[in-house]
Design a protein around this motif. Structure first.
Motif, PDB file in Angstrom:
ATOM      1  N   HIS A   1      -1.539  -2.553  20.091  1.00 60.59           N
ATOM      2  CA  HIS A   1      -2.153  -2.487  18.765  1.00 60.59           C
ATOM      3  C   HIS A   1      -1.840  -3.771  18.004  1.00 60.59           C
ATOM      4  CE1 HIS A   1      -3.061   1.594  19.599  1.00 60.59           C
ATOM      5  NE2 HIS A   1      -1.881   2.111  19.297  1.00 60.59           N
ATOM      6  N   ALA A   2      -2.768  -4.183  17.149  1.00 63.50           N
ATOM      7  CA  ALA A   2      -2.580  -5.386  16.331  1.00 63.50           C
ATOM      8  C   ALA A   2      -2.391  -4.975  14.878  1.00 63.50           C
ATOM      9  CB  ALA A   2      -3.782  -6.315  16.473  1.00 63.50           C
ATOM     10  N   TRP A   3      -1.318  -5.481  14.252  1.00 67.08           N
ATOM     11  CA  TRP A   3      -0.956  -5.124  12.877  1.00 67.08           C
ATOM     12  C   TRP A   3      -0.877  -6.364  11.987  1.00 67.08           C
ATOM     13  CZ3 TRP A   3       0.230  -0.617  10.257  1.00 67.08           C
ATOM     14  CH2 TRP A   3       0.500   0.552  11.005  1.00 67.08           C
ATOM     15  N   PHE A   4      -1.089  -6.125  10.700  1.00 66.47           N
ATOM     16  CA  PHE A   4      -0.728  -7.123   9.691  1.00 66.47           C
ATOM     17  C   PHE A   4      -0.445  -6.395   8.389  1.00 66.47           C
ATOM     18  CE2 PHE A   4      -1.287 -10.242   6.325  1.00 66.47           C
ATOM     19  CZ  PHE A   4      -0.604 -11.342   6.849  1.00 66.47           C
ATOM     20  N   VAL A   5       0.635  -6.789   7.725  1.00 71.04           N
ATOM     21  CA  VAL A   5       0.968  -6.299   6.390  1.00 71.04           C
ATOM     22  C   VAL A   5       1.192  -7.513   5.507  1.00 71.04           C
ATOM     23  CG1 VAL A   5       2.600  -4.996   4.977  1.00 71.04           C
ATOM     24  CG2 VAL A   5       2.055  -4.210   7.293  1.00 71.04           C
ATOM     25  N   GLY A   6       0.506  -7.577   4.368  1.00 67.79           N
ATOM     26  CA  GLY A   6       0.675  -8.744   3.512  1.00 67.79           C
ATOM     27  C   GLY A   6       0.176  -8.516   2.102  1.00 67.79           C
ATOM     28  N   PHE A   7       0.459  -9.494   1.231  1.00 69.21           N
ATOM     29  CA  PHE A   7       0.005  -9.388  -0.155  1.00 69.21           C
ATOM     30  C   PHE A   7      -0.247 -10.774  -0.734  1.00 69.21           C
ATOM     31  CE2 PHE A   7       4.646  -8.926  -0.020  1.00 69.21           C
ATOM     32  CZ  PHE A   7       5.092  -9.917  -0.886  1.00 69.21           C
ATOM     33  N   ALA A   8      -1.032 -10.787  -1.821  1.00 72.51           N
ATOM     34  CA  ALA A   8      -1.399 -12.055  -2.477  1.00 72.51           C
ATOM     35  C   ALA A   8      -1.793 -11.788  -3.929  1.00 72.51           C
ATOM     36  CB  ALA A   8      -2.563 -12.702  -1.717  1.00 72.51           C
ATOM     37  N   PRO A   9      -1.679 -12.808  -4.782  1.00 69.99           N
ATOM     38  CA  PRO A   9      -0.881 -14.017  -4.589  1.00 69.99           C
ATOM     39  C   PRO A   9       0.605 -13.666  -4.489  1.00 69.99           C
ATOM     40  CG  PRO A   9      -2.423 -14.247  -6.439  1.00 69.99           C
ATOM     41  CD  PRO A   9      -2.371 -12.803  -6.098  1.00 69.99           C
ATOM     42  N   ALA A  10       1.349 -14.421  -3.728  1.00 69.37           N
ATOM     43  CA  ALA A  10       2.744 -14.065  -3.474  1.00 69.37           C
ATOM     44  C   ALA A  10       3.595 -14.073  -4.733  1.00 69.37           C
ATOM     45  CB  ALA A  10       3.333 -15.025  -2.440  1.00 69.37           C
ATOM     46  N   ASP A  11       3.277 -14.955  -5.682  1.00 72.76           N
ATOM     47  CA  ASP A  11       4.102 -15.062  -6.885  1.00 72.76           C
ATOM     48  C   ASP A  11       3.717 -14.052  -7.962  1.00 72.76           C
ATOM     49  OD1 ASP A  11       1.662 -16.208  -7.374  1.00 72.76           O
ATOM     50  OD2 ASP A  11       2.447 -17.918  -8.498  1.00 72.76           O
ATOM     51  N   ASP A  12       2.547 -13.433  -7.856  1.00 77.00           N
ATOM     52  CA  ASP A  12       2.105 -12.428  -8.819  1.00 77.00           C
ATOM     53  C   ASP A  12       1.096 -11.512  -8.133  1.00 77.00           C
ATOM     54  OD1 ASP A  12       1.727 -11.004 -11.142  1.00 77.00           O
ATOM     55  OD2 ASP A  12       0.341 -12.454 -12.044  1.00 77.00           O
ATOM     56  N   PRO A  13       1.571 -10.661  -7.240  1.00 74.14           N
ATOM     57  CA  PRO A  13       0.677  -9.921  -6.334  1.00 74.14           C
ATOM     58  C   PRO A  13      -0.323  -9.001  -7.046  1.00 74.14           C
ATOM     59  CG  PRO A  13       2.942  -9.865  -5.552  1.00 74.14           C
ATOM     60  CD  PRO A  13       2.983 -10.409  -6.938  1.00 74.14           C
ATOM     61  N   GLU A  14      -1.565  -9.081  -6.606  1.00 76.26           N
ATOM     62  CA  GLU A  14      -2.627  -8.213  -7.097  1.00 76.26           C
ATOM     63  C   GLU A  14      -3.031  -7.184  -6.047  1.00 76.26           C
ATOM     64  OE1 GLU A  14      -5.980 -10.409  -8.598  1.00 76.26           O
ATOM     65  OE2 GLU A  14      -4.704 -12.027  -9.350  1.00 76.26           O
ATOM     66  N   VAL A  15      -2.749  -7.472  -4.787  1.00 77.67           N
ATOM     67  CA  VAL A  15      -3.181  -6.580  -3.717  1.00 77.67           C
ATOM     68  C   VAL A  15      -2.238  -6.700  -2.531  1.00 77.67           C
ATOM     69  CG1 VAL A  15      -4.773  -8.358  -2.830  1.00 77.67           C
ATOM     70  CG2 VAL A  15      -5.106  -5.963  -2.171  1.00 77.67           C
ATOM     71  N   VAL A  16      -1.930  -5.554  -1.937  1.00 75.39           N
ATOM     72  CA  VAL A  16      -1.185  -5.512  -0.686  1.00 75.39           C
ATOM     73  C   VAL A  16      -2.071  -4.815   0.339  1.00 75.39           C
ATOM     74  CG1 VAL A  16      -0.021  -3.377  -1.362  1.00 75.39           C
ATOM     75  CG2 VAL A  16       0.924  -4.750   0.491  1.00 75.39           C
ATOM     76  N   VAL A  17      -2.096  -5.329   1.557  1.00 78.21           N
ATOM     77  CA  VAL A  17      -3.006  -4.827   2.588  1.00 78.21           C
ATOM     78  C   VAL A  17      -2.232  -4.520   3.867  1.00 78.21           C
ATOM     79  CG1 VAL A  17      -5.099  -5.272   3.928  1.00 78.21           C
ATOM     80  CG2 VAL A  17      -4.862  -6.254   1.651  1.00 78.21           C
ATOM     81  N   ALA A  18      -2.557  -3.383   4.476  1.00 80.96           N
ATOM     82  CA  ALA A  18      -2.056  -3.059   5.810  1.00 80.96           C
ATOM     83  C   ALA A  18      -3.253  -2.854   6.724  1.00 80.96           C
ATOM     84  CB  ALA A  18      -1.184  -1.813   5.791  1.00 80.96           C
ATOM     85  N   VAL A  19      -3.215  -3.502   7.887  1.00 79.81           N
ATOM     86  CA  VAL A  19      -4.314  -3.427   8.853  1.00 79.81           C
ATOM     87  C   VAL A  19      -3.765  -3.015  10.211  1.00 79.81           C
ATOM     88  CG1 VAL A  19      -6.113  -4.726  10.073  1.00 79.81           C
ATOM     89  CG2 VAL A  19      -5.596  -5.261   7.672  1.00 79.81           C
ATOM     90  N   ILE A  20      -4.434  -2.070  10.857  1.00 77.95           N
ATOM     91  CA  ILE A  20      -4.141  -1.714  12.241  1.00 77.95           C
ATOM     92  C   ILE A  20      -5.445  -1.782  13.023  1.00 77.95           C
ATOM     93  CG2 ILE A  20      -4.351   0.734  11.631  1.00 77.95           C
ATOM     94  CD1 ILE A  20      -2.247  -0.502  14.567  1.00 77.95           C
ATOM     95  N   VAL A  21      -5.442  -2.513  14.118  1.00 79.38           N
ATOM     96  CA  VAL A  21      -6.583  -2.556  15.037  1.00 79.38           C
ATOM     97  C   VAL A  21      -6.093  -1.999  16.364  1.00 79.38           C
ATOM     98  CG1 VAL A  21      -8.320  -3.971  16.170  1.00 79.38           C
ATOM     99  CG2 VAL A  21      -7.542  -4.571  13.872  1.00 79.38           C
ATOM    100  N   GLU A  22      -6.649  -0.871  16.753  1.00 73.72           N
ATOM    101  CA  GLU A  22      -6.167  -0.175  17.937  1.00 73.72           C
ATOM    102  C   GLU A  22      -6.463  -0.951  19.210  1.00 73.72           C
ATOM    103  OE1 GLU A  22      -7.663   3.805  18.054  1.00 73.72           O
ATOM    104  OE2 GLU A  22      -6.874   4.339  16.082  1.00 73.72           O
ATOM    105  N   ASN A  23      -5.443  -1.004  20.068  1.00 72.99           N
ATOM    106  CA  ASN A  23      -5.576  -1.582  21.412  1.00 72.99           C
ATOM    107  C   ASN A  23      -6.225  -2.961  21.419  1.00 72.99           C
ATOM    108  OD1 ASN A  23      -6.296   1.751  22.107  1.00 72.99           O
ATOM    109  ND2 ASN A  23      -4.443   0.765  22.863  1.00 72.99           N
ATOM    110  N   GLY A  24      -5.860  -3.739  20.409  1.00 76.93           N
ATOM    111  CA  GLY A  24      -6.273  -5.133  20.386  1.00 76.93           C
ATOM    112  C   GLY A  24      -7.696  -5.392  19.986  1.00 76.93           C
TER     113      GLY A  24
END
Length: 482
Positions: free
Chosen positions: A433-456
């Motif tokens: 599985h492919a994952w990413f967890v992140g947020f932006a802008p880093a100094d004043d975050p407006e959004v955080v996102v988590a993504v999972i893509v099954e089996n690549g």
């Protein structure tokens, strides 16, 4: 003879009393549960005679009722059905309700206690009862960006406002069209529902809140948090990073992704280990920090706890008992560690919000048909899993992941992005599985996102979180901050 009559009278009295008690229980105490039961189609038949309130995203109805020329009176419609299906759910004369259609049913159909005055006014004026509208927190731009970026791959995307907990996007693929389940032809509805149930890809399941996956290297955020919270480590602490890590009490050896070398001298700073996602460094770090500290940190972030947004969610899991080699595997998000995409978004939101995790919520405002506000969600604090100092240190480390590490595909021109990639092994015969967890802008975050893509996803066995999931997260973050 008199004795026989007395016995007969007593039996009749007991039977009548039993009927009175049963009728009273059903009509007074059990009625709310019976009316809310999805199997009670009589309630749905009655409801179809009223105008059910719409579900609204950014001022546009994504679920609404229109007059029909059949016995039901109104037809439920979903103009962008599959796109919003995980949010709206379906409203069916055969299978009841799901998602927001289920959790907000009493306000949508106008029977909620909070709408008593509206019902009374309709009774006095002779107007037809109308349900209230439910405005959800979803951003149309973020939802569309997540849908488009995920494409035809199986997986899920969750986006939150870290400062409030509002759910900005919730996409699950493959999806389904709730219009097919809202039809008035029961035969067609049954056939479609059975087809969806038989589909191996389980389109009826909301992968964002229900499915649990091994989080892979995104779990290293929690391991780093546990280390920083212990006071024995900071971002510049040098930790072992061998090419291979023999796991104590076993014959197993942990290696790095693709057999790579993390550092020529087999040691590096904690920040660099997170930046390039060094498995052996975090395997050793997890063993040094200890299973109890990792479990405590995971629980502080919400593992083991279900939240309602108001959709019910599946609790994420950190194992209760771990030996030393299992602790090493858990430290890279493997073994029996399992998390929902929503949970990993909550992990990212706590880091983004100075260590404060806000309660996630999907319903913003409920309004009557006359647009009077019935209720509005006030953001509330859910937990404080880490200190502000730890959160700020992790943020800086996550920025390094995107600017010069495994998450470079999440970069946005002119904006500092914080992130963490993950590539989670599943079974020996299936791509990771492919994952990413992140947020932006880093100094004043407006959004955080988590993504999972099954089996690549489209890359299959060649996939990594950085190559597959990070670009999806970037598209969603851009949609929110642009």
């Amino acid at each position: 003879m008199n004795a026989a009559l007395r016995r007969l009278s007593l039996v009749a009295f007991v039977m009548m009393l039993s009927l009175m008690v049963a009728a009273t229980y059903i009509h007074v105490f059990a009625a709310p549960d019976l009316n809310a039961d999805n199997r009670n189609v009589r309630t749905i038949y009655r409801e179809y005679g009223n105008s059910r309130g719409p579900i609204i995203v950014d001022g546009e109805s994504v679920a609404l009722s229109t007059p029909s020329d059949d016995a039901f009176g109104y037809q439920r419609e979903y103009p962008q059905g599959p796109l919003y299906a995980p949010v709206t759910g379906f409203y069916s004369i055969v299978f009841g309700r799901s998602a927001i259609e289920y959790t907000q049913n009493s306000v949508l159909n106008g029977t909620a206690d909070s709408l008593f005055i509206s019902r009374l006014e309709a009774l006095v004026t002779g107007e037809q009862p109308r349900g209230s509208s439910v405005e959800v927190t979803i951003s149309a731009a973020a939802q569309q960006a997540a849908w488009d970026a995920l494409g035809d791959q199986r997986g899920a995307v969750v986006a939150l406002d870290p400062k409030t907990g509002a759910v900005l996007a919730m996409v699950s693929k493959p999806s389904y069209d709730p219009n097919d389940l809202a039809a008035h032809d029961t035969s067609l509805v049954n056939d479609e529902y059975q087809r969806l149930l038989a589909d191996d890809d389980s389109p009826l399941i909301n992968r964002a809140t229900t499915n649990r996956y091994p989080p892979g290297s995104t779990f290293k955020l929690l391991v780093a948090a546990a280390a920083l919270e212990s006071g024995a480590y900071d971002a510049d602490t040098v930790i072992p990073a061998p090419d291979q890590l023999p796991l104590p009490q076993s014959s197993s050896i942990m290696g790095n992704f693709g057999g790579a070398t993390c550092a020529p001298d087999e040691e590096m700073t904690l920040a660099d280990a997170l930046r390039i996602s060094c498995n052996t460094a975090f395997g050793q770090l997890g063993m040094d920090v200890g299973a109890d500290a990792l479990r405590s940190t995971a629980q502080a972030f919400g593992f083991g706890t279900s939240v309602e947004i108001p959709l019910k969610t599946t609790p994420s899991v950190f194992p209760g008992e771990l030996d030393v080699p299992q602790t090493a595997l858990a430290s890279i998000g493997q073994f029996d560690v399992a998390a929902t995409p929503l949970q990993m978004a909550l992990v990212g939101s706590a880091i983004a919000n100075d260590g404060v995790q806000m309660s996630p919520y999907l319903v913003d405002t409920v309004r009557t048909a006359d647009l009077d506000v019935v209720s509005q969600t006030e953001p509330s604090e859910l937990a404080r899993p880490i200190s502000a100092t730890t959160a700020n240190t992790l943020t800086d480390m996550m920025v390094g992941v995107v600017t010069g590490g495994s998450g470079s595909a999440a970069q946005i021109r002119g904006v500092d992005v914080a992130g963490k990639t993950g590539t989670a092994q599943t079974t020996t015969d299936a791509p990771p599985h492919a994952w990413f967890v992140g947020f932006a802008p880093a100094d004043d975050p407006e959004v955080v996102v988590a993504v999972i893509v099954e089996n690549g996803g489209n890359l299959g066995a060649e996939a990594t979180g950085g190559a597959v999931a990070a670009p999806i997260a970037r598209a969603v973050m851009q949609a929110v901050i642009s």
